[in-house]
Design an enzyme around this catalytic site. Structure first.
Site, PDB file in Angstrom:
ATOM      1  N   GLY A  78       0.715  -1.148   0.177  1.00 51.86           N
ATOM      2  CA  GLY A  78       0.244  -0.019  -0.181  1.00 51.86           C
ATOM      3  C   GLY A  78       0.712   1.346  -0.084  1.00 51.86           C
ATOM      4  CE1 TYR A 148       5.813  -3.263  -1.213  1.00 52.76           C
ATOM      5  CE2 TYR A 148       7.198  -1.290  -1.458  1.00 52.76           C
ATOM      6  CZ  TYR A 148       6.226  -2.238  -2.195  1.00 52.76           C
ATOM      7  OH  TYR A 148       5.822  -2.158  -3.453  1.00 52.76           O
ATOM      8  CD  GLU A 190      -6.054   5.344   0.877  1.00 53.14           C
ATOM      9  OE1 GLU A 190      -6.135   4.324   1.068  1.00 53.14           O
ATOM     10  OE2 GLU A 190      -6.609   6.145   1.841  1.00 53.14           O
ATOM     11  CE  LYS A 199      -5.795  12.503   2.513  1.00 51.46           C
ATOM     12  NZ  LYS A 199      -4.544  12.978   3.178  1.00 51.46           N
ATOM     13  CB  THR A 220      10.183  15.620  -4.585  1.00 54.51           C
ATOM     14  OG1 THR A 220      11.185  15.336  -3.991  1.00 54.51           O
ATOM     15  CG2 THR A 220      10.143  17.346  -4.624  1.00 54.51           C
TER      16      THR A 220
HETATM   17  P1  NAD Z   1      -2.299  -4.141  -5.568  1.00 53.27           P
HETATM   18  O1  NAD Z   1      -2.710  -4.198  -4.229  1.00 53.27           O
HETATM   19  O2  NAD Z   1      -3.633  -3.460  -6.096  1.00 53.27           O
HETATM   20  O3  NAD Z   1      -2.285  -5.624  -5.963  1.00 53.27           O
HETATM   21  C1  NAD Z   1      -1.505  -6.723  -5.343  1.00 53.27           C
HETATM   22  C2  NAD Z   1      -2.253  -7.977  -5.468  1.00 53.27           C
HETATM   23  O4  NAD Z   1      -1.974  -8.919  -4.839  1.00 53.27           O
HETATM   24  C3  NAD Z   1      -3.670  -7.525  -4.661  1.00 53.27           C
HETATM   25  O5  NAD Z   1      -4.771  -7.618  -5.470  1.00 53.27           O
HETATM   26  C4  NAD Z   1      -3.686  -8.606  -3.480  1.00 53.27           C
HETATM   27  O6  NAD Z   1      -5.117  -9.107  -2.972  1.00 53.27           O
HETATM   28  C5  NAD Z   1      -2.858  -9.538  -4.038  1.00 53.27           C
HETATM   29  N1  NAD Z   1      -2.298 -10.422  -2.983  1.00 53.27           N
HETATM   30  C6  NAD Z   1      -1.486 -10.035  -1.760  1.00 53.27           C
HETATM   31  N2  NAD Z   1      -1.256 -11.084  -1.287  1.00 53.27           N
HETATM   32  C7  NAD Z   1      -1.631 -12.180  -1.960  1.00 53.27           C
HETATM   33  C8  NAD Z   1      -1.335 -13.640  -1.698  1.00 53.27           C
HETATM   34  N3  NAD Z   1      -0.811 -14.184  -0.817  1.00 53.27           N
HETATM   35  N4  NAD Z   1      -1.954 -14.495  -2.810  1.00 53.27           N
HETATM   36  C9  NAD Z   1      -2.386 -13.978  -3.846  1.00 53.27           C
HETATM   37  N5  NAD Z   1      -2.735 -12.588  -4.018  1.00 53.27           N
HETATM   38  C10 NAD Z   1      -2.064 -11.995  -3.103  1.00 53.27           C
HETATM   39  O7  NAD Z   1      -1.067  -3.440  -5.868  1.00 53.27           O
HETATM   40  P2  NAD Z   1      -0.547  -2.846  -7.226  1.00 53.27           P
HETATM   41  O8  NAD Z   1      -0.656  -1.453  -7.086  1.00 53.27           O
HETATM   42  O9  NAD Z   1      -1.467  -3.592  -8.309  1.00 53.27           O
HETATM   43  O10 NAD Z   1       1.010  -3.495  -7.259  1.00 53.27           O
HETATM   44  C11 NAD Z   1       1.493  -4.648  -8.102  1.00 53.27           C
HETATM   45  C12 NAD Z   1       3.018  -5.130  -7.735  1.00 53.27           C
HETATM   46  O11 NAD Z   1       3.585  -3.740  -7.986  1.00 53.27           O
HETATM   47  C13 NAD Z   1       3.068  -5.147  -6.196  1.00 53.27           C
HETATM   48  O12 NAD Z   1       4.101  -6.225  -6.335  1.00 53.27           O
HETATM   49  C14 NAD Z   1       3.687  -3.913  -5.522  1.00 53.27           C
HETATM   50  O13 NAD Z   1       4.454  -4.059  -4.690  1.00 53.27           O
HETATM   51  C15 NAD Z   1       4.454  -3.500  -7.133  1.00 53.27           C
HETATM   52  N6  NAD Z   1       4.700  -1.936  -6.959  1.00 53.27           N
HETATM   53  C16 NAD Z   1       3.457  -1.151  -7.081  1.00 53.27           C
HETATM   54  C17 NAD Z   1       3.742   0.057  -7.078  1.00 53.27           C
HETATM   55  C18 NAD Z   1       2.460   1.294  -7.203  1.00 53.27           C
HETATM   56  O14 NAD Z   1       2.767   2.387  -7.184  1.00 53.27           O
HETATM   57  N7  NAD Z   1       1.406   0.591  -7.555  1.00 53.27           N
HETATM   58  C19 NAD Z   1       4.993   0.705  -6.715  1.00 53.27           C
HETATM   59  C20 NAD Z   1       5.935   0.009  -6.591  1.00 53.27           C
HETATM   60  C21 NAD Z   1       5.756  -1.630  -6.723  1.00 53.27           C
END
Ligand code: NAD
Length: 332
Positions: A78, A148, A190, A199, A220
């Site tokens: 998150g 994380y 979020e 917000k 930033t």
């Molecule tokens: P998200 O939380 O919307 O999606 C992650 C999904 O993984 C969720 O739907 C969750 O239910 C699922 N999940 C968690 N644990 C699980 C488990 N044990 N078994 C099955 N499913 C599981 O996040 P996102 O924004 O789509 O991010 C996707 C990937 O990208 C993640 O690895 C996140 O760390 C990485 N990431 C995202 C961002 C970003 O800004 N969104 C930035 C850096 C890295």
């Protein structure tokens, strides 16, 4: 060629979008997520949709059975508010990537994509608001985001050694803040772009003229629109780039500037109450895209203002439709 593709975390924000892209290209897509399917951000009827907990080794084998490619986007994650307060939960995602790699090796999966994060970068490189852009080598010597970020850095290395020692063809991208429609905008997971939209909309709907900002607003960041992210994921996965590579925007803004953009889209000006004790993360962060431009010719194509307009419109519709009544009153 039609491929069989498994998207782990397919019920999440990026996974749901990625599934849509691969389905349009005619591939056979299997989406796997732990959440009940009614809670998936996008559920594609023409995909095979499985509810499995990928922290379990057997579930990972079931998820990758017959798959040519695996995209691991599943993680307990998150925004800052979540990762600063749930370090153990974040680190447990190491089970997902580890069991998926073991299953990929066993089943002969041809490509394995892992979603890492800018949170792997060393804290000492992010102490100033005028961040010059993080280069890939700035992850070492390691001092990533506690919880994380350590999990992401460790999992990156698992990918590297499964490739070097066992021949699993892993590819790794370090995402810098991704935003867009069909993502989390309330509930505590979020990130800043969606939180600020929520917000502002909540203030408008409640007839208030103020919002709370986490920190002093001078910190930033850069934010990448989902469409740019999806193009980057495909390019990296089909490339020969073996090292973890930045996938992010280099359009750096302060949180105050991000609020300016949202206010302009909404057509309001609100009083900002700065909560200095809220989780803030590092002082300054942006992506240096020299490597990805040189190796893949990839650069983000969508300006923050344009991506935020689409994101704001989607969140507005969700809140107006009453799909997230809590958020209307929960202006935190
Ligand atoms: P998200 O939380 O919307 O999606 C992650 C999904 O993984 C969720 O739907 C969750 O239910 C699922 N999940 C968690 N644990 C699980 C488990 N044990 N078994 C099955 N499913 C599981 O996040 P996102 O924004 O789509 O991010 C996707 C990937 O990208 C993640 O690895 C996140 O760390 C990485 N990431 C995202 C961002 C970003 O800004 N969104 C930035 C850096 C890295």
């Amino acid at each position: 060629m039609r491929k069989k593709i498994t998207i782990c975390g397919g019920g999440g924000f990026i996974g749901g979008h990625l599934a849509g892209v691969f389905l349009k290209q005619g591939h056979a897509v299997r989406c796997v997520d732990r959440k009940p399917q009614t809670a998936w951000y996008q559920r594609h009827d023409n995909a095979e949709n499985l509810t499995l907990d990928l922290q379990n080794a057997d579930a990972c084998v079931a998820a990758l059975q017959g798959a040519d490619e695996c995209y691991n986007l599943a993680a307990d994650m998150g925004g800052m508010g979540f990762i600063e307060n749930n370090k153990a939960l974040c680190m447990l995602s190491v089970l997902i990537n580890t069991h998926l790699l073991v299953a990929a090796r066993k089943l002969g999966v041809r490509r394995f994509f892992y979603a890492s994060s800018a949170c792997v970068y060393a804290a000492g490189k992010q102490t100033e608001t005028a961040n010059p852009g993080l280069k890939e080598e700035d992850a070492y010597p390691a001092m990533p985001e506690d919880g994380y970020g350590w999990e992401k850095l460790f999992s990156e290395r698992m990918c590297r050694h499964f490739r070097e020692d066992f021949g699993v063809q892993t590819r790794v991208a370090r995402f810098h803040n991704v935003y867009g429609p069909f993502g989390t905008f309330d509930g505590g997971r979020e990130k800043a772009p969606a939180a600020i939209c929520r917000k502002v909309i909540a203030a408008l709907m409640a007839g208030k003229n103020e919002i709370e900002i986490w920190g002093d607003g001078l910190q930033t960041r850069s934010f990448m629109y989902i469409d740019d992210c999806l193009k980057g994921i495909s390019a990296i996965t089909s490339s020969d780039i073996l090292q973890p590579i930045n996938l992010g925007s280099d359009e750096m803004v302060s949180i105050n500037q991000l609020v300016d953009i949202v206010e302009e889209i909404a057509g309001v000006k609100l009083r900002r109450n700065y909560n200095l004790s809220a989780p803030k993360g590092v002082r300054g962060r942006s992506s240096d895209n020299t490597l990805i431009k040189r190796l893949l010719g990839w650069a983000p194509g969508i300006r923050l203002r344009d991506g935020m307009e689409k994101t704001y419109a989607w969140i507005y519709d969700q809140m107006k439709g009453g799909l997230s009544k809590d958020s209307v009153f929960n202006v935190h």
